[in-house]
Design a protein around this motif. Structure first.
Motif, PDB file in Angstrom:
ATOM      1  N   LYS A 274     -11.461  43.154  74.820  1.00  0.00           N
ATOM      2  CA  LYS A 274     -12.170  42.988  76.084  1.00  0.00           C
ATOM      3  C   LYS A 274     -11.679  41.741  76.817  1.00  0.00           C
ATOM      4  CE  LYS A 274     -16.493  45.513  75.453  1.00  0.00           C
ATOM      5  NZ  LYS A 274     -16.130  46.301  74.289  1.00  0.00           N
ATOM      6  N   LEU A 275     -11.328  40.700  76.060  1.00  0.00           N
ATOM      7  CA  LEU A 275     -10.875  39.443  76.655  1.00  0.00           C
ATOM      8  C   LEU A 275      -9.735  38.900  75.809  1.00  0.00           C
ATOM      9  CD1 LEU A 275     -11.720  37.451  78.991  1.00  0.00           C
ATOM     10  CD2 LEU A 275     -13.006  36.196  77.255  1.00  0.00           C
ATOM     11  N   LEU A 276      -8.640  38.507  76.457  1.00  0.00           N
ATOM     12  CA  LEU A 276      -7.472  37.999  75.745  1.00  0.00           C
ATOM     13  C   LEU A 276      -7.394  36.483  75.872  1.00  0.00           C
ATOM     14  CD1 LEU A 276      -4.797  38.644  74.240  1.00  0.00           C
ATOM     15  CD2 LEU A 276      -3.692  38.711  76.483  1.00  0.00           C
ATOM     16  N   LEU A 277      -7.166  35.798  74.736  1.00  0.00           N
ATOM     17  CA  LEU A 277      -6.981  34.351  74.693  1.00  0.00           C
ATOM     18  C   LEU A 277      -5.552  34.103  74.251  1.00  0.00           C
ATOM     19  CD1 LEU A 277     -10.146  33.666  72.492  1.00  0.00           C
ATOM     20  CD2 LEU A 277     -10.096  33.838  74.998  1.00  0.00           C
ATOM     21  N   ILE A 278      -4.736  33.479  75.108  1.00  0.00           N
ATOM     22  CA  ILE A 278      -3.328  33.301  74.756  1.00  0.00           C
ATOM     23  C   ILE A 278      -2.888  31.878  75.050  1.00  0.00           C
ATOM     24  CG2 ILE A 278      -2.579  34.287  76.976  1.00  0.00           C
ATOM     25  CD1 ILE A 278      -0.062  35.304  75.470  1.00  0.00           C
ATOM     26  N   ASP A 279      -2.227  31.291  74.071  1.00  0.00           N
ATOM     27  CA  ASP A 279      -1.736  29.920  74.167  1.00  0.00           C
ATOM     28  C   ASP A 279      -0.277  29.941  74.628  1.00  0.00           C
ATOM     29  OD1 ASP A 279      -1.540  27.174  73.923  1.00  0.00           O
ATOM     30  OD2 ASP A 279      -2.468  27.113  71.953  1.00  0.00           O
ATOM     31  N   GLU A 280       0.003  29.210  75.691  1.00  0.00           N
ATOM     32  CA  GLU A 280       1.358  29.062  76.234  1.00  0.00           C
ATOM     33  C   GLU A 280       2.027  30.409  76.514  1.00  0.00           C
ATOM     34  OE1 GLU A 280       3.852  26.271  74.148  1.00  0.00           O
ATOM     35  OE2 GLU A 280       2.123  25.079  73.525  1.00  0.00           O
ATOM     36  N   PRO A 281       1.507  31.175  77.449  1.00  0.00           N
ATOM     37  CA  PRO A 281       2.149  32.455  77.782  1.00  0.00           C
ATOM     38  C   PRO A 281       3.539  32.275  78.373  1.00  0.00           C
ATOM     39  CG  PRO A 281       0.462  31.913  79.390  1.00  0.00           C
ATOM     40  CD  PRO A 281       0.318  30.926  78.277  1.00  0.00           C
ATOM     41  N   GLU A 282       3.836  31.067  78.855  1.00  0.00           N
ATOM     42  CA  GLU A 282       5.159  30.809  79.438  1.00  0.00           C
ATOM     43  C   GLU A 282       6.231  30.580  78.387  1.00  0.00           C
ATOM     44  OE1 GLU A 282       3.193  26.634  79.368  1.00  0.00           O
ATOM     45  OE2 GLU A 282       2.606  28.729  79.417  1.00  0.00           O
ATOM     46  N   LEU A 283       5.853  30.574  77.102  1.00  0.00           N
ATOM     47  CA  LEU A 283       6.767  30.263  76.010  1.00  0.00           C
ATOM     48  C   LEU A 283       8.016  31.136  76.070  1.00  0.00           C
ATOM     49  CD1 LEU A 283       6.819  28.509  73.345  1.00  0.00           C
ATOM     50  CD2 LEU A 283       6.040  30.570  72.179  1.00  0.00           C
ATOM     51  N   ASN A 284       9.181  30.501  76.146  1.00  0.00           N
ATOM     52  CA  ASN A 284      10.491  31.167  76.123  1.00  0.00           C
ATOM     53  C   ASN A 284      10.749  32.077  77.321  1.00  0.00           C
ATOM     54  OD1 ASN A 284      11.146  30.081  73.518  1.00  0.00           O
ATOM     55  ND2 ASN A 284       9.857  31.673  72.587  1.00  0.00           N
ATOM     56  N   LEU A 285       9.919  31.971  78.367  1.00  0.00           N
ATOM     57  CA  LEU A 285      10.081  32.870  79.506  1.00  0.00           C
ATOM     58  C   LEU A 285      10.480  32.104  80.759  1.00  0.00           C
ATOM     59  CD1 LEU A 285       6.972  35.195  79.107  1.00  0.00           C
ATOM     60  CD2 LEU A 285       9.333  35.697  78.474  1.00  0.00           C
ATOM     61  N   HIS A 286      11.389  32.683  81.532  1.00  0.00           N
ATOM     62  CA  HIS A 286      11.747  32.115  82.817  1.00  0.00           C
ATOM     63  C   HIS A 286      10.550  32.188  83.755  1.00  0.00           C
ATOM     64  CE1 HIS A 286      13.695  31.737  86.780  1.00  0.00           C
ATOM     65  NE2 HIS A 286      14.619  31.059  86.132  1.00  0.00           N
ATOM     66  N   ALA A 287      10.508  31.267  84.701  1.00  0.00           N
ATOM     67  CA  ALA A 287       9.370  31.212  85.634  1.00  0.00           C
ATOM     68  C   ALA A 287       9.149  32.533  86.354  1.00  0.00           C
ATOM     69  CB  ALA A 287       9.583  30.086  86.644  1.00  0.00           C
ATOM     70  N   SER A 288      10.228  33.268  86.635  1.00  0.00           N
ATOM     71  CA  SER A 288      10.088  34.515  87.393  1.00  0.00           C
ATOM     72  C   SER A 288       9.430  35.623  86.573  1.00  0.00           C
ATOM     73  CB  SER A 288      11.457  34.995  87.879  1.00  0.00           C
ATOM     74  OG  SER A 288      12.323  35.244  86.787  1.00  0.00           O
ATOM     75  N   LEU A 289       9.299  35.446  85.234  1.00  0.00           N
ATOM     76  CA  LEU A 289       8.695  36.464  84.386  1.00  0.00           C
ATOM     77  C   LEU A 289       7.273  36.126  83.952  1.00  0.00           C
ATOM     78  CD1 LEU A 289      11.639  37.309  81.942  1.00  0.00           C
ATOM     79  CD2 LEU A 289      11.031  38.454  84.068  1.00  0.00           C
ATOM     80  N   GLN A 290       6.856  34.887  84.131  1.00  0.00           N
ATOM     81  CA  GLN A 290       5.601  34.441  83.526  1.00  0.00           C
ATOM     82  C   GLN A 290       4.377  35.139  84.106  1.00  0.00           C
ATOM     83  OE1 GLN A 290       5.817  30.183  83.966  1.00  0.00           O
ATOM     84  NE2 GLN A 290       7.620  30.034  82.637  1.00  0.00           N
ATOM     85  N   LEU A 291       4.288  35.213  85.416  1.00  0.00           N
ATOM     86  CA  LEU A 291       3.142  35.882  86.037  1.00  0.00           C
ATOM     87  C   LEU A 291       3.152  37.366  85.713  1.00  0.00           C
ATOM     88  CD1 LEU A 291       0.648  35.830  87.835  1.00  0.00           C
ATOM     89  CD2 LEU A 291       2.154  36.063  89.820  1.00  0.00           C
ATOM     90  N   ASP A 292       4.325  37.960  85.721  1.00  0.00           N
ATOM     91  CA  ASP A 292       4.448  39.376  85.386  1.00  0.00           C
ATOM     92  C   ASP A 292       3.945  39.627  83.969  1.00  0.00           C
ATOM     93  OD1 ASP A 292       5.084  42.041  85.438  1.00  0.00           O
ATOM     94  OD2 ASP A 292       7.167  41.759  86.002  1.00  0.00           O
ATOM     95  N   PHE A 293       4.279  38.749  83.042  1.00  0.00           N
ATOM     96  CA  PHE A 293       3.842  38.863  81.658  1.00  0.00           C
ATOM     97  C   PHE A 293       2.321  38.831  81.559  1.00  0.00           C
ATOM     98  CE2 PHE A 293       3.315  36.520  77.456  1.00  0.00           C
ATOM     99  CZ  PHE A 293       3.471  37.657  76.681  1.00  0.00           C
ATOM    100  N   LEU A 294       1.696  37.864  82.225  1.00  0.00           N
ATOM    101  CA  LEU A 294       0.237  37.739  82.183  1.00  0.00           C
ATOM    102  C   LEU A 294      -0.445  38.984  82.745  1.00  0.00           C
ATOM    103  CD1 LEU A 294      -0.509  34.036  83.184  1.00  0.00           C
ATOM    104  CD2 LEU A 294      -1.130  35.163  81.057  1.00  0.00           C
ATOM    105  N   GLN A 295       0.049  39.459  83.875  1.00  0.00           N
ATOM    106  CA  GLN A 295      -0.593  40.617  84.492  1.00  0.00           C
ATOM    107  C   GLN A 295      -0.388  41.886  83.659  1.00  0.00           C
ATOM    108  OE1 GLN A 295       0.540  40.063  88.951  1.00  0.00           O
ATOM    109  NE2 GLN A 295      -1.449  41.033  88.820  1.00  0.00           N
TER     110      GLN A 295
END
Length: 522
Positions: A274-295
């Motif tokens: 129901k709810l996701l808790l994630i630490d450092e979603p930007e880990l190893n990802l280029h800035a252009s992919l980070q928002l896409d990953f979260l969504q």
């Protein structure tokens, strides 16, 4: 809707003064430096899950009996061996207060006044002391006038329903790897190593067709995000084997960013919390992919994502709510709400903008606000441009005015191809734009900043009925071209959830609209 307030004392690096943290649906960011306490606060919701589970036992009857029949109450947090749950150097117990402001069952029926549920965890390692008070401080006990209603299941429904959401969280720590972890069954709530590989194999080629189809859809997402013409992933011994463009690779050959994507997405796909808790979603990802990953991850949750990050830029573009965490040397951690500043150039720097296509984004698009960023990310996917365009929120009327020449001029000095897209906010066809919006458009024309004002009222007025129903259920109804979402009858979603409807749209849905033509032309 979800809105649960926690007041925490003497937990890990947090001190005697209450740390106030609200868990709400949508996207919430915790921003801070290393060792500031942001990861501890995120993990707090994982560690107190046994407490939350007890509160929900037998539809809350365990809680009601403990409160009003003086039953013994104990609970034990989920803490890794050798770690402290309480603040080091303090002899005082940890205290947790929980206040449900809103949830699946609404608010408490006590004249709309929230109640405070309090418990403690002692230095002896025992969770004790369940207590319920009204927000005004009155303790609720069985022999008080009208106490019989306090013990009813109906009275407790808002508390139990909201906490039930928090029981169904999934915590993903900062280390994600399918390789070199052998037979370890898991890391917090995710599977790793052999266990992960076996789970992936079972879901991809097992006997459950729904799981087979879900993995197929996930692979299509990975193919789109990473720009592969074709992609297949299979289990091979203790690792994953990938076929990209007809060439075989082990997952270790494709870099940490791809492995990060795969292990997190498969685990979330299987669990669907129901709810996701994630630490450092930007880990190893280029800035252009980070928002896409979260969504992409949020699509597999019901209420959204809480994430801890070092990136202020990611927080400012992705999150509906932002907290900053700081910890002075020798002191305790301090949690505060973050106030957006409106310096567009500073935000560009925080988002690591580089006007070189081979290094990242090559266009800047100024949009109304954060909800538009998430919505347009989904729509830009239809045109294959979601990783080319960096969107910057203008906070609505705060910056959509005719007197922001200095801000726009500073932005242009950075270089790059700057555009804008704003709502018309028209109430009917042919209505004139409000003065501030007319002045903003005139200023952009003078500064040679191309852009577009939507023909319809706002982005949500372009959603099709089928997309809205797929996203929010059959009770949801599409909007007319000039309907305001907050006032529309039959609508069951909020503006912060627009991205969910946008993710159900197709390119054909936008064909022959001014919005589609603008996105195509970017």
């Amino acid at each position: 809707m979800l809105d649960v307030e926690f007041r925490i004392k003497n937990y890990r690096c947090f001190g005697d003064e209450p740390t106030i943290f609200r868990v709400r649906d949508g996207f919430t960011a915790l921003v801070g430096t290393n060792n500031s306490g942001k990861s501890s606060l995120l993990r707090f919701l994982y560690e107190i899950r046994p407490l939350l589970t007890q509160l929900c036992q037998a539809n809350g009857s365990y809680t009601r009996n403990a409160l009003f029949e003086n039953q013994q109450w104990t609970w034990t947090p989920t803490v890794l061996p050798g770690e402290r749950f309480l603040r080091a150097g303090s002899e005082r117990p940890m205290e947790i207060q929980i206040i449900v402001h809103d949830g699946p069952s609404g608010q408490f029926p006590d004249e709309a006044e929230p109640l405070i549920l309090t418990t403690r965890y002692t230095q002896q390692g025992i969770g004790v002391g369940l207590e319920l008070r009204a927000l005004n401080g009155t303790k609720l006990v069985r022999d008080m006038p009208g106490a019989e209603r306090f013990t009813s299941e109906v009275y407790f429904a808002p508390l139990i329903a909201a906490i039930g959401v928090l029981v169904d969280t999934m915590y993903i720590g900062p280390f994600r790897n399918t390789i070199n972890v052998g037979g370890n069954p898991g890391y917090y709530d995710i599977q790793t190593g052999d266990s992960f590989v076996n789970t992936f194999l079972q879901h991809k080629s097992g006997e459950n067709p729904t799981s087979n189809e879900a993995v197929y859809k996930m692979l299509q997402e990975l193919k789109r995000i990473f720009g592969f013409d074709n992609l297949d992933v299979n289990a091979s011994g203790q690792t994953l084997q990938l076929t990209v463009g007809g060439t075989s690779f082990r997952i270790s050959e494709l870099g940490a960013g791809f492995a990060h994507f795969v292990i997190v997405m498969v685990n979330v796909l299987v669990r669907r919390p129901k709810l996701l808790l994630i630490d450092e979603p930007e880990l190893n990802l280029h800035a252009s992919l980070q928002l896409d990953f979260l969504q992409t991850l949020a699509k597999y949750t019901e209420y959204g994502v809480i994430f801890a990050t070092h990136s202020v830029g990611l927080a400012r573009t992705a999150a509906d709510h932002i907290y900053t965490v700081s910890k002075p040397a020798g002191g305790t951690s301090d949690l505060r709400t973050y106030e957006d500043n409106q310096d567009l150039v500073t935000l560009l720097g925080q988002l690591s903008f580089d006007n070189r296509p081979e290094m990242g984004f090559n266009k800047v698009l100024l949009v109304e606000g954060k909800t538009e960023i998430r919505t347009l990310m989904q729509l830009l996917r239809l045109y294959g441009k979601e990783h080319e365009i960096l969107m910057i929120p203008m906070h609505g009327n705060d910056l959509i005015r005719g007197d922001v020449e200095q801000e726009l001029a500073n932005l242009l000095r950075i270089g790059g191809d700057v555009h804008y897209l704003i709502d018309s906010e028209r109430l009917a066809a042919g209505d004139e734009l409000a003065k501030d919006r007319r002045d903003f458009v005139a200023l952009c024309e003078r500064l040679n900043i191309p852009g577009h004002v939507l023909d319809r009222r706002a982005l949500e007025n372009y959603f099709t009925d089928s997309a809205v129903k797929r996203a929010f259920g059959n009770g949801a109804q599409t909007l007319g071209p000039y309907d305001k979402l907050a006032k529309a009858s039959g609508s069951v979603w909020r503006k912060t959830e627009n991205w969910r409807a946008a993710s159900e749209m197709s390119k054909a849905d936008l064909d022959n609209t001014d919005l589609g033509a603008f996105l195509q032309g970017l």
